[in-house]
Design a protein around this motif. Sequence first.
Motif, mmCIF file in Angstrom:
data_model
loop_
_atom_site.group_PDB
_atom_site.id
_atom_site.type_symbol
_atom_site.label_atom_id
_atom_site.label_comp_id
_atom_site.label_asym_id
_atom_site.label_seq_id
_atom_site.Cartn_x
_atom_site.Cartn_y
_atom_site.Cartn_z
ATOM 1 N N GLU A 1 -5.807 -15.185 5.106
ATOM 2 C CA GLU A 1 -5.914 -14.193 6.162
ATOM 3 C C GLU A 1 -5.767 -14.905 7.498
ATOM 4 O OE1 GLU A 1 -9.106 -10.990 7.878
ATOM 5 O OE2 GLU A 1 -9.018 -11.336 5.729
ATOM 6 N N ALA A 2 -5.000 -14.304 8.394
ATOM 7 C CA ALA A 2 -4.792 -14.913 9.705
ATOM 8 C C ALA A 2 -4.767 -13.824 10.760
ATOM 9 C CB ALA A 2 -3.480 -15.683 9.720
ATOM 10 N N VAL A 3 -5.311 -14.133 11.914
ATOM 11 C CA VAL A 3 -5.252 -13.236 13.062
ATOM 12 C C VAL A 3 -4.502 -13.973 14.159
ATOM 13 C CG1 VAL A 3 -6.582 -12.010 14.810
ATOM 14 C CG2 VAL A 3 -7.438 -12.136 12.464
ATOM 15 N N ILE B 1 6.481 -15.680 10.842
ATOM 16 C CA ILE B 1 5.648 -14.696 10.144
ATOM 17 C C ILE B 1 6.296 -14.330 8.812
ATOM 18 C CG2 ILE B 1 4.760 -12.333 10.204
ATOM 19 C CD1 ILE B 1 4.446 -12.728 13.275
ATOM 20 N N ARG B 2 7.610 -14.118 8.814
ATOM 21 C CA ARG B 2 8.320 -13.823 7.561
ATOM 22 C C ARG B 2 8.144 -14.951 6.550
ATOM 23 N NH1 ARG B 2 13.693 -11.116 10.039
ATOM 24 N NH2 ARG B 2 12.901 -8.996 10.100
ATOM 25 N N GLU C 1 0.305 -8.356 3.612
ATOM 26 C CA GLU C 1 0.244 -7.190 4.478
ATOM 27 C C GLU C 1 0.155 -7.657 5.920
ATOM 28 O OE1 GLU C 1 -3.385 -4.355 5.398
ATOM 29 O OE2 GLU C 1 -2.492 -3.871 3.460
ATOM 30 N N VAL C 2 0.803 -6.927 6.815
ATOM 31 C CA VAL C 2 0.769 -7.261 8.233
ATOM 32 C C VAL C 2 0.207 -6.068 8.992
ATOM 33 C CG1 VAL C 2 2.151 -7.803 10.282
ATOM 34 C CG2 VAL C 2 2.767 -8.774 8.061
ATOM 35 N N THR C 3 -0.729 -6.329 9.885
ATOM 36 C CA THR C 3 -1.273 -5.305 10.766
ATOM 37 C C THR C 3 -0.939 -5.713 12.192
ATOM 38 O OG1 THR C 3 -3.099 -4.886 9.247
ATOM 39 C CG2 THR C 3 -3.365 -4.118 11.513
ATOM 40 N N SER D 1 3.392 3.796 8.418
ATOM 41 C CA SER D 1 3.663 2.553 7.713
ATOM 42 C C SER D 1 5.153 2.268 7.793
ATOM 43 C CB SER D 1 3.220 2.716 6.251
ATOM 44 O OG SER D 1 3.617 1.628 5.487
ATOM 45 N N PHE D 2 5.512 0.996 8.025
ATOM 46 C CA PHE D 2 6.918 0.637 8.055
ATOM 47 C C PHE D 2 7.081 -0.846 7.781
ATOM 48 C CE2 PHE D 2 5.252 1.302 12.332
ATOM 49 C CZ PHE D 2 5.339 0.041 12.890
ATOM 50 N N ASN D 3 8.300 -1.224 7.398
ATOM 51 C CA ASN D 3 8.579 -2.635 7.099
ATOM 52 C C ASN D 3 9.066 -3.347 8.373
ATOM 53 O OD1 ASN D 3 11.334 -2.093 7.466
ATOM 54 N ND2 ASN D 3 11.678 -1.734 5.307
ATOM 55 N N GLY D 4 9.331 -4.643 8.267
ATOM 56 C CA GLY D 4 9.733 -5.442 9.419
ATOM 57 C C GLY D 4 10.984 -4.942 10.103
#
Length: 87
Positions: A2-4, A20-21, A31-33, A71-74
């Motif tokens: 987990e990373a912020v 990030i990818r 998962e990315v928030t 919700s959506f992808n990159g």
Amino acid sequence: MEAVLKIKSSEFTDELISKIRALLSVSKDSEVTISITDKISAGILREESREEYFSRLDKSIDDFESGNIVSFNGDSFEKFVKHISQE
């Protein structure tokens, strides 16, 4: 894992997206928030009462349970960013 990551908008570059990818390629279930703010947050909890906080929390839970989420992808995110930057 987990990373912020807290970054300035000027630091949000194609190079960062690539990094990030690369992190996401490690696991299929990653998962990315993303949270976007106009300025550095002074802490929303300090600006609202206990009742307001729990009301906001309850609304978020209700929205999630009713499927009222976005919700959506990159790739979709990149298109969205281009769209709002043209407004």
